[in-house]
Write a protein that holds these residues in place. Structure first.
Motif, PDB file in Angstrom:
ATOM      1  N   SER A  53       1.598   6.173  -1.163  1.00  0.00           N
ATOM      2  CA  SER A  53       0.503   6.043  -1.115  1.00  0.00           C
ATOM      3  C   SER A  53       0.396   5.403  -2.143  1.00  0.00           C
ATOM      4  CB  SER A  53      -0.403   6.380  -0.702  1.00  0.00           C
ATOM      5  OG  SER A  53      -2.113   6.041  -1.464  1.00  0.00           O
ATOM      6  N   ASP A 107       0.973  -0.871   0.074  1.00  0.00           N
ATOM      7  CA  ASP A 107      -0.210   0.210  -0.082  1.00  0.00           C
ATOM      8  C   ASP A 107       0.894   1.430   0.073  1.00  0.00           C
ATOM      9  OD1 ASP A 107      -2.229  -1.292   0.358  1.00  0.00           O
ATOM     10  OD2 ASP A 107      -2.473  -1.322   1.919  1.00  0.00           O
ATOM     11  N   TYR A 108       2.301   1.316   1.020  1.00  0.00           N
ATOM     12  CA  TYR A 108       2.889   2.512   0.612  1.00  0.00           C
ATOM     13  C   TYR A 108       4.210   1.813   0.479  1.00  0.00           C
ATOM     14  CZ  TYR A 108      -0.813   4.262   3.359  1.00  0.00           C
ATOM     15  OH  TYR A 108      -2.023   5.097   3.788  1.00  0.00           O
TER      16      TYR A 108
END
Length: 69
Positions: free
Chosen positions: A56, A12-13
């Motif tokens: 992100s 996700d990151y």
């Protein structure tokens, strides 16, 4: 040779260098977008507890889809 293929899980990151590899923007360009306020904390990036900037992936994709610099 192994019969098994390994597919990395999507994160996700990601760190700025990984984001640069994914997006095609240089690490310097990413930092400039953050400094200029084009990418906002909590939307396109977050800071990890240790202070590192993490991009992100979803925030980046939404930024691209919005079509604004």
């Amino acid at each position: 040779m192994s019969r098994w293929a390994v597919t990395p899980a999507r994160a996700d990151y990601v760190t700025i260098p990984i984001a640069a590899a994914i997006t095609g923007y240089s690490a310097k360009a990413i930092r400039r977008k953050i400094e200029a306020g084009v990418w906002l904390e909590g939307r396109e990036f977050r800071r990890a507890p240790d202070g590192h900037v993490l991009i992100s992936v979803k925030g980046y994709e939404l930024w691209v889809e919005r079509g604004r610099a």
